[in-house]
Design an enzyme around this catalytic site. Structure first.
Site, mmCIF file in Angstrom:
data_model
loop_
_atom_site.group_PDB
_atom_site.id
_atom_site.type_symbol
_atom_site.label_atom_id
_atom_site.label_comp_id
_atom_site.label_asym_id
_atom_site.label_seq_id
_atom_site.Cartn_x
_atom_site.Cartn_y
_atom_site.Cartn_z
ATOM 1 N N ASP A 295 31.872 35.864 47.723
ATOM 2 C CA ASP A 295 31.990 37.305 47.459
ATOM 3 C C ASP A 295 30.648 38.015 47.563
ATOM 4 O OD1 ASP A 295 34.736 37.422 47.086
ATOM 5 O OD2 ASP A 295 34.603 36.928 44.956
ATOM 6 N N ASP B 291 40.016 35.815 52.153
ATOM 7 C CA ASP B 291 39.131 36.933 51.803
ATOM 8 C C ASP B 291 37.773 36.827 52.497
ATOM 9 O OD1 ASP B 291 40.935 35.913 49.940
ATOM 10 O OD2 ASP B 291 39.856 36.613 48.192
HETATM 11 N N1 GLY Z 1 38.994 38.106 45.957
HETATM 12 C C1 GLY Z 1 39.456 39.092 46.834
HETATM 13 C C2 GLY Z 1 40.726 39.716 46.449
HETATM 14 O O1 GLY Z 1 41.098 39.736 45.281
HETATM 15 O O2 GLY Z 1 41.390 40.208 47.309
#
Ligand code: GLY
Length: 402
Positions: free
Chosen positions: A111, A174
């Site tokens: 992230d 993601d």
């Molecule tokens: N971790 C990314 C999302 O919650 O989409």
């Protein structure tokens, strides 16, 4: 190749007005929230906040994402400055960036891409201040270092430090939307290894995550030696084999940016196929359920963040598409979704502090269900800016796609 977004005059006005309303909310909140950062809205519409320093990690077997939301707030300040030209936002942006900057050395999570692509990169684009670029580059180093090389390809591990076996084998869809940080770093520094890492990940994800019908897994566990998929599963979706709508959005977004940055038509083709699947499941709605396969009461839970991510991706796909008619079609569909969000989900009431209502952070964890989410608000603002402030928030470039 780059074309104008096919938004109507009425949509242009709606998007510009919505940005102005968000800027007002952001200025009010900036004075009220203290040093922590908005994450999600509580049921009464107030922000739940977290310190920027909160990193991700395992607690026993349970994974917690930590504060991957903090960069998005900086992005909102940046867009608010562009919309209003009020210099107070620039001051706030710099102060906030000082708090976020400590995460540029975080080795716990993929992230880091979200955190800095939404903050330091727009801030550098808008101010030209290399302090922001240096922070973004430091973060890109940490993201590139997450690469796991296997016999059949390489991927960026998603959840946890690479010293942890659970982290090394983990990959999430993601991550596709974290790749823009690496593409930016490659362009900025002239060091192609950032782009090579991003592309290796995009190619491995195409093999490991995309099902025959073009829906996607949320997460994959890889064999770290052979690179084979051990299992596909979900963390935030309805079921392991279901189609989590935001995950599909992250995939579309990541392949659009990969096409733009590399000029490779194969990424654009993938983005179109993934988008076709999303639109087929969406039907004549603008906002998807949090998971296209959710049943019972869960089928009623919406995710406006997924819609915002997809709208932003489709508008960008329309801008860069080498085929004029296809580009027009994608751009129109993206603007239609964005208009739907403005009309059906914008939080116009004062008590609701977010921009977009009805996002769903995680149904399985019962966290942020039917809330505003900071990432949903950011991608909403990014999409609005693509139309109302073209070239403002981010550079507008595109490799020739062939
Ligand atoms: N971790 C990314 C999302 O919650 O989409």
């Amino acid at each position: 190749m780059s074309r104008t977004i096919p938004a109507s005059t009425q949509q242009q006005k709606l998007f510009s007005d919505t940005l102005a309303r968000i800027a007002t909310k952001v200025a009010q909140d900036e004075k009220a929230i203290g040093v922590d950062f908005p994450q999600l809205t509580a049921p009464d519409g107030s922000w739940v906040t977290l310190p920027a320093s909160l990193s991700a990690g395992y607690s026993g077997k349970a994974w917690s994402h930590g504060n991957w939301f903090c960069g998005f707030w900086v992005g909102l300040l940046c867009a608010s400055y562009l919309r209003t030209e009020d210099k107070r936002y620039l001051g706030w942006m710099r102060e906030r960036m000082r708090l976020v900057a400590q995460r540029a050395s975080d080795t716990n999570t993929h992230d880091i891409g979200f955190i800095f692509d939404s903050s330091a990169i727009p801030a550098y684009h808008v101010t030209g201040d290399s302090w922001y670029a240096d922070i973004a580059l430091q973060a890109a180093d940490k993201l590139r270092a997450r690469i796991v090389n296997t016999r059949s390809g390489s991927y960026l591990a998603s959840w946890g430090p690479l010293s942890d076996d659970r982290a090394r084998c983990s990959s999430a869809i993601d991550t596709m939307a974290n790749l823009p940080l690496l593409y930016w770093a490659s362009r900025y520094s002239g060091d192609a290894s950032y782009q090579l890492a991003a592309e290796a990940h995009a190619q491995m994800t195409a093999k490991g995550f995309i099902r025959a019908d073009k829906s996607t897994y949320h997460a994959v566990e890889y064999d770290t030696v052979t690179g084979e998929r051990v299992r596909g599963y979900t963390f935030q979706g309805f079921a392991d084999e279901s189609a989590w709508s935001r995950g599909q959005g992250w995939a579309i977004y990541g392949y659009v940016i990969s096409a733009r940055e590399t000029g490779k038509a194969e990424y654009l083709r993938l983005a179109e196929q993934l988008a076709d699947y999303y639109l087929m499941r969406l039907g004549n709605r603008q906002i998807p359920p949090y998971d296209f396969d959710a049943t019972g009461e869960d089928a009623k839970i919406l995710d406006t963040a997924a819609a915002a991510v997809v709208a932003s991706a489709l508008i960008e796909m329309g801008r860069i598409h080498p085929d004029a008619a296809a580009g027009e079609r994608w751009g129109l569909r993206g603007c239609e979704m964005l208009e739907g969000l403005c009309r059906e989900a914008f939080a116009s009431e004062d008590a609701h502090r977010g921009a977009l209502k009805h996002s769903c952070y995680s149904r399985p964890h019962n966290e942020g269900v039917d809330s505003a989410t900071m990432f949903g608000d950011f991608f909403f603002v990014e999409a609005l800016s693509r139309v109302a402030l073209p070239g403002g928030l981010r550079p507008e470039h595109c490799e020739e796609i062939a």
